[in-house]
Structure formats: C-alpha cells, structure tokens
Design an enzyme around this catalytic site. Structure first.
Site, PDB file in Angstrom:
ATOM      1  N   GLY A  31       0.801  -1.221   0.000  1.00 50.36           N
ATOM      2  CA  GLY A  31       0.000   0.000   0.000  1.00 50.36           C
ATOM      3  C   GLY A  31       0.829   1.262   0.000  1.00 50.36           C
ATOM      4  O   GLY A  31       2.020   1.243  -0.294  1.00 50.36           O
ATOM      5  N   HIS A  37       3.655   1.413  -8.234  1.00 55.36           N
ATOM      6  CA  HIS A  37       2.565   0.450  -8.048  1.00 55.36           C
ATOM      7  C   HIS A  37       1.546   0.560  -9.187  1.00 55.36           C
ATOM      8  O   HIS A  37       1.038  -0.444  -9.684  1.00 55.36           O
ATOM      9  CB  HIS A  37       1.836   0.711  -6.729  1.00 55.36           C
ATOM     10  CG  HIS A  37       2.683   0.605  -5.500  1.00 55.36           C
ATOM     11  ND1 HIS A  37       2.952   1.681  -4.687  1.00 55.36           N
ATOM     12  CD2 HIS A  37       3.318  -0.453  -4.936  1.00 55.36           C
ATOM     13  CE1 HIS A  37       3.703   1.291  -3.663  1.00 55.36           C
ATOM     14  NE2 HIS A  37       3.948   0.008  -3.801  1.00 55.36           N
ATOM     15  N   GLY A 148       7.800  -5.335  -9.350  1.00 51.18           N
ATOM     16  CA  GLY A 148       8.698  -4.302  -9.857  1.00 51.18           C
ATOM     17  C   GLY A 148      10.157  -4.734  -9.789  1.00 51.18           C
ATOM     18  O   GLY A 148      10.585  -5.342  -8.795  1.00 51.18           O
ATOM     19  N   MET A 185      11.009   5.483  -7.034  1.00 46.47           N
ATOM     20  CA  MET A 185       9.848   5.712  -6.171  1.00 46.47           C
ATOM     21  C   MET A 185       9.752   4.612  -5.127  1.00 46.47           C
ATOM     22  O   MET A 185      10.018   3.445  -5.416  1.00 46.47           O
ATOM     23  CB  MET A 185       8.577   5.740  -7.006  1.00 46.47           C
ATOM     24  CG  MET A 185       8.470   6.985  -7.832  1.00 46.47           C
ATOM     25  SD  MET A 185       6.838   7.140  -8.545  1.00 46.47           S
ATOM     26  CE  MET A 185       7.090   8.621  -9.514  1.00 46.47           C
TER      27      MET A 185
HETATM   28  P1  AMP Z   1       5.785  -2.549  -1.949  1.00 47.22           P
HETATM   29  O1  AMP Z   1       4.436  -1.956  -1.690  1.00 47.22           O
HETATM   30  O2  AMP Z   1       6.920  -1.623  -1.702  1.00 47.22           O
HETATM   31  O3  AMP Z   1       5.934  -3.909  -1.309  1.00 47.22           O
HETATM   32  O4  AMP Z   1       5.854  -2.819  -3.520  1.00 47.22           O
HETATM   33  C1  AMP Z   1       4.857  -3.558  -4.171  1.00 47.22           C
HETATM   34  C2  AMP Z   1       5.310  -3.858  -5.586  1.00 47.22           C
HETATM   35  O5  AMP Z   1       5.561  -2.622  -6.269  1.00 47.22           O
HETATM   36  C3  AMP Z   1       6.633  -4.642  -5.624  1.00 47.22           C
HETATM   37  O6  AMP Z   1       6.557  -5.594  -6.676  1.00 47.22           O
HETATM   38  C4  AMP Z   1       7.648  -3.570  -5.922  1.00 47.22           C
HETATM   39  O7  AMP Z   1       8.802  -4.043  -6.586  1.00 47.22           O
HETATM   40  C5  AMP Z   1       6.848  -2.649  -6.826  1.00 47.22           C
HETATM   41  N1  AMP Z   1       7.457  -1.316  -6.820  1.00 47.22           N
HETATM   42  C6  AMP Z   1       7.773  -0.554  -5.734  1.00 47.22           C
HETATM   43  N2  AMP Z   1       8.389   0.584  -6.112  1.00 47.22           N
HETATM   44  C7  AMP Z   1       8.485   0.542  -7.460  1.00 47.22           C
HETATM   45  C8  AMP Z   1       9.029   1.418  -8.444  1.00 47.22           C
HETATM   46  N3  AMP Z   1       9.605   2.575  -8.119  1.00 47.22           N
HETATM   47  N4  AMP Z   1       8.944   1.051  -9.739  1.00 47.22           N
HETATM   48  C9  AMP Z   1       8.368  -0.125 -10.086  1.00 47.22           C
HETATM   49  N5  AMP Z   1       7.817  -0.989  -9.221  1.00 47.22           N
HETATM   50  C10 AMP Z   1       7.881  -0.674  -7.914  1.00 47.22           C
END
Ligand code: AMP
Length: 282
Positions: A31, A37, A148, A185
């Site tokens: 989140g 995201h 990501g 990000m």
């Molecule tokens: P998180 O909420 O940080 O666990 O991220 C959820 C998903 O979003 C994961 O697969 C991350 O790798 C992806 N994600 C987070 N930041 C980025 C970004 N800057 N660019 C691309 N994908 C991202």
C-alpha cells in the site's frame, strides 16, 4: 471497485471469475501507492479480465528493529489511485486474517538466493515475503502476478519459488519507475528529511556512472564497485549497506561483467534504508 478484508468474502469473487473463464491479474503491495505500483496495476489491467490489488503490510517480512509500526498506510487514498488505474478489487486483510493464530507454523523459505544482498542485513525478510506471496497466490489463484524490478532480489526469489514449487502462474516484472531527479519511487521515501531527499538521487547517479563505464568497455566488477563506492562516499548523508555486482539469476558475486549482471545497492540515509539497481546486458 470492491474493497474486501476477509478471505471468505473474497473466495466467491474468485470462483465466479474462474467459472466464467476470466483471467486474474494480481498486484501484491504493502500500500501507500505511488506511480511504481500504478504501473503494475495498469499492466495487469491490460493483460487480464479481473485485476486484483492486495494491500498488506506483512509483519513477517519486517525485522524486530525495523519500521513495521510506522510503515505508512492510507487505504482511502490507495483506493482512489487504484480505481483510477483500472483496479477491480482490493484485498486488504488485517494481520489476523493472514496469520490467524499465535501458533501459525507454515513458512516458505527459498535458500541460497536469500542470504546475500538485502538478506545479509535482513535475515528473515525474504522468508516473510515468500510466505505471504505464496499465501496470496493460493487465495487469489492469479494467472499472472506483477512485480517491480525495483526489488530485484525479491523478483528472483519469487521466480525461483514459483518454479521450485510448480506454481501455475506467470510472474511479470516491470521496470523501475523514478522521480524526475532519478530517485526510485518508494513508499519509504516519505521518511526522508528534506536534506536526505535532496541527497538520495546519488544512488541512481552512481548506477548511471557505472552503466556509462560498462558501455565504454569496463568489465571488472571490482572497478565498478569501487566507482560506485567513491561516488556514494562523496555524500556525507549516505551510509552504504552494500554494493553488489552479481549474476542476475543466481545472485552470486561475479568478477567479470558479462551476460546478465545485476548491480544492486542499499544505502541508509539516517534511519531510512533505500535500495536501487541496474541490470546490465554486457
Ligand atoms: P511494496 O508496496 O513496496 O511492497 O511494492 C509492491 C510492488 O511494487 C513490488 O513488486 C515492488 O517491486 C513494486 N514497486 C515498488 N516501487 C516501485 C518502483 N519505483 N517502480 C516499479 N515498481 C515498484
């Protein structure tokens, strides 16, 4: 867009979609959504009939001294952003729904790939990630799940889990989305003080310098690490956790940069630990 907090309410939605032959795309997150995201959600939307976003700050993947309690949360804002990116359903369970009793005992543990890089300073982190993602895959039964490249080690660990455990879905990996000044990000960027925020793009600049050097023919991993180390060390607010030059799939150190090589780094700014990486096809 539905927002569902428990598994019994979610299951009929999944069953209905499956019976109608609709494909399901899952985007697992913690989140506090940003454009990174949303890029995953948009792609899931484009490739599947039903797009599901999970939002769960997973206590299992945080170490005792880490930021589980203060991790930013804002379901209302997330819901608006997710809807605008074409999300059909948000699954946002409370902790008791995912880990119902104190006697919870089942974990998924990918060996070897999880010991280096982020695993060195976050020993139980990936076990928490693979356990929760395996549970989400069982609950949602997606055809495709979207991750990501920002979390490069996580991606390799999850691909290995899916292969090793014969999970019947496709993992789709999308590029890192960056701020205008190059900072990747991250929900954790909100922790940075104004001074730290200003200094943080040095991560990407150090990776760009490495990329340039490799384009010009440098193949020695030690020299590339040294270059990145010198750039990061020039920033007084940056405290280096690791700089790694590794095989892109096995995540083991390489001496020479050839084929697919991952250059990954983690740097602390005050209490905030940031990661970034670059994939090189030399
Ligand atoms: P998180 O909420 O940080 O666990 O991220 C959820 C998903 O979003 C994961 O697969 C991350 O790798 C992806 N994600 C987070 N930041 C980025 C970004 N800057 N660019 C691309 N994908 C991202």
């Amino acid at each position: 867009m539905d927002i569902i907090h428990d598994i019994p309410t979610l299951r009929p939605h999944i069953k209905k979609a499956r019976q109608a032959g609709r494909t399901i795309g899952l985007v697992p997150t913690m989140g506090f959504l940003h454009e990174g995201h949303l890029s995953l959600l948009r792609r899931a939307r484009a490739e599947n009939d039903l797009t599901i976003l999970s939002i769960f700050v997973n206590p299992l993947q945080f170490g005792a001294s880490e930021d589980y309690e203060k991790y930013p949360r804002d379901l209302d804002s997330d819901a608006k952003m997710a809807a605008s990116a074409g999300c059909d359903l948000i699954f946002a369970p409370p902790v008791r729904e995912m880990y119902p009793t104190k006697s919870y005992t089942t974990f998924v543990d990918v060996k070897r790939l999880t010991t280096g890089l982020c695993g060195a300073s976050r020993p139980d982190h990936f076990r928490g990630v693979t356990t929760v993602v395996a549970k989400l895959f069982n609950i949602v039964t997606p055809n495709r799940s979207y991750f990501g490249q920002k979390d490069a080690q996580q991606v390799q660990v999850l691909i290995r889990m899916v292969n090793d455990l014969n999970m019947d879905l496709e993992i789709i990996v999308l590029p890192i989305v960056r701020e205008a000044d190059g900072l990747a990000m991250s929900s954790r960027n909100t922790y940075l003080s104004p001074g730290e925020r200003q200094a943080a793009p040095i991560l990407y600049r150090s990776l760009q310098a490495a990329e340039e050097k490799i384009k010009n023919g440098e193949r020695d991993a030690v020299k590339i690490r040294e270059l990145i180390f010198n750039i990061l060390s020039s920033e007084p607010l940056a405290d280096i956790d690791y700089i790694a030059v590794v095989d892109a799939e096995e995540l083991c150190d390489v001496q020479e940069i050839r084929n697919r090589t991952l250059i990954a780094l983690a740097v602390r700014f005050g209490k905030t630990r940031l990661i970034d990486n670059l994939m090189v096809e030399a």
